[in-house]
Design a protein around this motif. Sequence first.
Motif, PDB file in Angstrom:
ATOM      1  N   THR A 135       0.830  -1.203   0.000  1.00  0.00           N
ATOM      2  CA  THR A 135       0.000   0.000   0.000  1.00  0.00           C
ATOM      3  C   THR A 135       0.870   1.260   0.000  1.00  0.00           C
ATOM      4  N   LEU A 136       0.194   2.365  -0.274  1.00  0.00           N
ATOM      5  CA  LEU A 136       0.801   3.699  -0.238  1.00  0.00           C
ATOM      6  C   LEU A 136      -0.012   4.578   0.710  1.00  0.00           C
ATOM      7  N   ALA A 137       0.579   5.680   1.102  1.00  0.00           N
ATOM      8  CA  ALA A 137      -0.120   6.687   1.906  1.00  0.00           C
ATOM      9  C   ALA A 137      -0.713   6.076   3.171  1.00  0.00           C
ATOM     10  N   ALA A 138       0.116   5.357   3.910  1.00  0.00           N
ATOM     11  CA  ALA A 138      -0.288   4.744   5.178  1.00  0.00           C
ATOM     12  C   ALA A 138      -1.538   3.879   5.020  1.00  0.00           C
ATOM     13  N   GLY A 139      -1.533   3.059   3.970  1.00  0.00           N
ATOM     14  CA  GLY A 139      -2.609   2.102   3.762  1.00  0.00           C
ATOM     15  C   GLY A 139      -3.805   2.633   2.999  1.00  0.00           C
ATOM     16  N   THR A 140      -3.744   3.857   2.519  1.00  0.00           N
ATOM     17  CA  THR A 140      -4.870   4.473   1.821  1.00  0.00           C
ATOM     18  C   THR A 140      -5.096   3.883   0.429  1.00  0.00           C
ATOM     19  N   LEU A 141      -4.026   3.561  -0.288  1.00  0.00           N
ATOM     20  CA  LEU A 141      -4.106   3.102  -1.678  1.00  0.00           C
ATOM     21  C   LEU A 141      -3.318   1.819  -1.870  1.00  0.00           C
ATOM     22  N   ALA A 142      -3.792   0.965  -2.767  1.00  0.00           N
ATOM     23  CA  ALA A 142      -2.979  -0.175  -3.211  1.00  0.00           C
ATOM     24  C   ALA A 142      -1.775   0.390  -3.957  1.00  0.00           C
ATOM     25  N   TRP A 199      -1.176   9.767  -6.226  1.00  0.00           N
ATOM     26  CA  TRP A 199      -0.695  10.236  -4.925  1.00  0.00           C
ATOM     27  C   TRP A 199       0.301  11.374  -5.097  1.00  0.00           C
ATOM     28  N   ILE A 200       1.272  11.206  -5.987  1.00  0.00           N
ATOM     29  CA  ILE A 200       2.295  12.230  -6.207  1.00  0.00           C
ATOM     30  C   ILE A 200       1.664  13.485  -6.815  1.00  0.00           C
ATOM     31  N   ALA A 201       0.677  13.310  -7.683  1.00  0.00           N
ATOM     32  CA  ALA A 201       0.051  14.451  -8.358  1.00  0.00           C
ATOM     33  C   ALA A 201      -0.704  15.348  -7.387  1.00  0.00           C
ATOM     34  N   ASP A 202      -1.452  14.749  -6.461  1.00  0.00           N
ATOM     35  CA  ASP A 202      -2.286  15.554  -5.559  1.00  0.00           C
ATOM     36  C   ASP A 202      -2.570  14.791  -4.269  1.00  0.00           C
ATOM     37  N   PRO A 203      -1.580  14.771  -3.375  1.00  0.00           N
ATOM     38  CA  PRO A 203      -1.749  14.002  -2.136  1.00  0.00           C
ATOM     39  C   PRO A 203      -2.966  14.428  -1.309  1.00  0.00           C
ATOM     40  N   GLN A 204      -3.280  15.715  -1.274  1.00  0.00           N
ATOM     41  CA  GLN A 204      -4.409  16.193  -0.480  1.00  0.00           C
ATOM     42  C   GLN A 204      -5.747  15.678  -1.007  1.00  0.00           C
ATOM     43  N   LYS A 205      -5.847  15.493  -2.314  1.00  0.00           N
ATOM     44  CA  LYS A 205      -7.081  14.964  -2.893  1.00  0.00           C
ATOM     45  C   LYS A 205      -7.264  13.495  -2.507  1.00  0.00           C
ATOM     46  N   VAL A 234       1.808  19.141  -2.557  1.00  0.00           N
ATOM     47  CA  VAL A 234       1.865  18.997  -4.009  1.00  0.00           C
ATOM     48  C   VAL A 234       3.244  19.482  -4.429  1.00  0.00           C
ATOM     49  N   VAL A 235       4.007  18.638  -5.096  1.00  0.00           N
ATOM     50  CA  VAL A 235       5.383  18.970  -5.452  1.00  0.00           C
ATOM     51  C   VAL A 235       5.445  19.781  -6.743  1.00  0.00           C
TER      52      VAL A 235
END
Length: 96
Positions: free
Chosen positions: A46-53, A62-68, A77-78
């Motif tokens: 997972t990514l984002a502490a288990g939020t996404l596969a 995730w990289i494009a818009d972590p807050q979304k 947002v980098v």
Amino acid sequence: RAPAAGAQRAGRAMFESRCGACHTVRGTEGLGLVGPDLTHVGSRRTLAAGTLANTPANMYRWIADPQKVKPGTRMPVVGLTPAERRAVVAYLQHLR
């Protein structure tokens, strides 16, 4: 299909210049301590502490818009272009 080695090299350079201030990948110039260590991120489920596969598409999102994806996360947002994000994803996904 595995990304080309050129994409991985470009992704590593982009990671070191734009992500390494917050994240560590052992053996690179990325020695940040604010975000999680990404040395073996490609082998995580997972990514984002288990939020996404952990898939290339989800990593790109995730990289494009972590807050979304996960409101309130500390990751900003980098501001990478789509091509830069694809290169970073190619690099990070190969880190096993």
